[in-house]
Design a protein around this motif. Structure first.
Motif, PDB file in Angstrom:
ATOM      1  N   GLY A 344       0.909  -1.242   0.009  1.00 49.79           N
ATOM      2  CA  GLY A 344      -0.065  -0.093   0.035  1.00 49.79           C
ATOM      3  C   GLY A 344       0.833   1.135  -0.098  1.00 49.79           C
ATOM      4  N   GLY A 345       0.330   2.237  -0.238  1.00 47.70           N
ATOM      5  CA  GLY A 345       0.824   3.549  -0.311  1.00 47.70           C
ATOM      6  C   GLY A 345       1.868   3.731  -1.415  1.00 47.70           C
ATOM      7  N   PRO A 346       2.750   4.611  -1.758  1.00 46.66           N
ATOM      8  CA  PRO A 346       3.446   4.767  -3.038  1.00 46.66           C
ATOM      9  C   PRO A 346       4.209   3.615  -3.424  1.00 46.66           C
ATOM     10  N   ARG A 347       4.744   2.860  -2.359  1.00 44.94           N
ATOM     11  CA  ARG A 347       5.537   1.877  -3.038  1.00 44.94           C
ATOM     12  C   ARG A 347       4.904   0.475  -3.085  1.00 44.94           C
ATOM     13  N   LYS A 348       3.407   0.652  -3.333  1.00 49.35           N
ATOM     14  CA  LYS A 348       2.631  -0.675  -3.537  1.00 49.35           C
ATOM     15  C   LYS A 348       3.416  -1.195  -4.972  1.00 49.35           C
ATOM     16  N   CYS A 349       2.831  -2.374  -5.000  1.00 48.92           N
ATOM     17  CA  CYS A 349       3.323  -3.152  -6.271  1.00 48.92           C
ATOM     18  C   CYS A 349       2.711  -2.611  -7.493  1.00 48.92           C
ATOM     19  N   VAL A 350       3.609  -2.273  -8.578  1.00 42.95           N
ATOM     20  CA  VAL A 350       3.353  -1.768  -9.623  1.00 42.95           C
ATOM     21  C   VAL A 350       2.524  -2.597 -10.783  1.00 42.95           C
ATOM     22  N   GLY A 351       2.669  -4.009 -10.444  1.00 47.90           N
ATOM     23  CA  GLY A 351       2.240  -4.829 -11.318  1.00 47.90           C
ATOM     24  C   GLY A 351       0.767  -5.665 -10.927  1.00 47.90           C
TER      25      GLY A 351
END
Length: 406
Positions: A344-351
């Motif tokens: 969660g948040g900005p570092r959430k999984c991009v895929g």
């Protein structure tokens, strides 16, 4: 993974995320669903061929390690989806799969071991574990070299000029390719493995899932539009990720001094943490917490359909599907961070969308054609962790052609 998207420092991450994120936009995902279906069809045809051979010998089922089959399928998908390369590992075993498992075991070992002995000169050649790791890494890097070469050779000349005009030494592209190759295939294979493990113990859920597949797809392959209607299959994927999150731990490092909130029944003043502190978040425990989930250890995909509000847990605003209408899966917004299947948040999984769609297509096409049961007891399926959760000796199942396919 060097400075790839997962372990990157803040400045590197901001730069890399901007470069990678457009690759997962809606038009790309639409094209990907067709590719997911084509790759899954190869796996299904392989099973059907094995069943035909068994029929000719008087049997009506086959025994397969579905974890291995899902690993091959997911590797083929990530190869075609990201690298425009067909591993063909559904029909021939790829050494990359075992190498990926090996590197993930080592990643977990290094994140939890007391002394970084692997940094000692010559340790990588003297310690057997480290020798194996170097060998695994070489297999993956050799594979990446071939994939990058193939990508350059198969691009149009204008694209090559664009590629060469960009400063890839600064962009750390290779680290991101390593991230996608490892994180993008092993995790999805694990999700499918545990989804089947859970379904095999719940025949009524299988019937419900197959009824949805029959109603939405009939005998056709999934499309981007039909995938949106496979709601129950997507909830099965989400519930499998709740019970067996991939990875079971998230690690965050404080970049400045902070105070963590005390949380439910915790210290009211919170917990001060200095800059540079590594914080391990147990997603496995969060997903099975009785505070946030009714019958937390039970497999109930339907749980995501109904709101759970006013449960009296300080600091948690409950579970409410209306917070994110049209979402492909019950994300962290819907659950107020009680469900972190993709972080969660900005570092959430991009895929995340890619993975949910891939898992949904693979599972739907398997259930469309076959009935599945575990070869042994559920207790005989031992789990091990190596950055993700997978089985110790494979997921051995019996597959039969569905007796009544509508």
């Amino acid at each position: 993974m060097g400075k790839g998207l997962i372990p990157a420092d803040l400045d590197t991450w901001k730069q890399r995320r901007r470069v990678i994120a457009p690759g997962f936009h809606a038009l790309y995902l639409e094209a990907m669903v067709n590719m997911f279906a084509d790759c899954s069809e190869r796996t299904i045809m392989k099973f059907e061929k094995l069943l035909e051979g068994e029929d000719s010998r008087g049997g009506n089922s086959i025994e397969l390690d579905l974890e291995a089959e899902f690993s091959s399928l997911a590797l083929d998908i990530i190869g075609l989806g990201v690298f425009n390369y067909d591993f063909g590992s559904v029909t021939k075993e790829s050494p990359v799969i075992k190498a990926v498992y090996g590197t993930l075991f080592e990643a977990e070992h290094r994140s939890t071991f007391y002394i970084p002995y692997w940094k000692i000169p010559l340790a990588r050649w003297i310690v057997p574990r480290q020798r194996k790791f170097q060998n695994d890494l070489k297999i993956i890097n050799d594979c990446l070299d071939g994939l990058i070469r193939n990508a350059k050779e198969t691009r149009q000349e204008t694209d090559v000029e664009k590629l060469q005009s960009r400063d890839y030494s600064n962009l750390k592209l290779r680290d991101d390719l390593m991230t996608m190759l490892i994180a993008g295939h092993e995790t999805t294979a694990a999700v499918l493995t545990w989804a089947v493990f859970l379904l095999a113990q719940n025949p009524s859920k299988v019937k419900k899932a197959q009824a949805e597949v029959d109603s939405v797809l009939g005998q056709k392959k999934p499309t981007f539009e039909s995938l949106k209607k496979l709601e129950y299959i997507r909830l099965i994927v989400a519930e499998s990720l709740r019970l067996y999150p991939q990875p079971p731990l998230l690690i965050r490092r404080t970049i400045k001094p902070d105070v963590l909130p005390g949380g439910y029944r915790g210290d009211k003043d919170g917990y001060p943490v200095p800059a540079g502190t590594d914080i391990f978040l147990s997603i496995y425990n969060l997903h099975r917490s009785p505070y946030f989930w009714d019958r937390p250890h039970e497999f109930e995909p339907e749980r995501f359909l109904k709101p759970r509000k006013d449960v009296g847990i300080e600091g948690w605003s409950g579970f409410d599907p209306s917070r994110s209408p049209g979402a492909l899966y019950p994300n962290e917004i819907v659950s107020d961070y009680a469900f972190l299947g993709f972080g969660g948040g900005p570092r959430k999984c991009v895929g995340d969308q890619f993975a949910v769609m891939e898992s949904t297509v693979g599972l739907a096409m398997l259930l469309q054609k076959f009935d599945i049961e575990l070869k042994g007891s559920p207790e005989s399926v031992e789990l091990v962790t190596g950055a993700t959760i997978h089985t110790k000796n494979g997921l051995w199942c019996k597959l039969r052609e569905r007796s009544a396919v509508h």
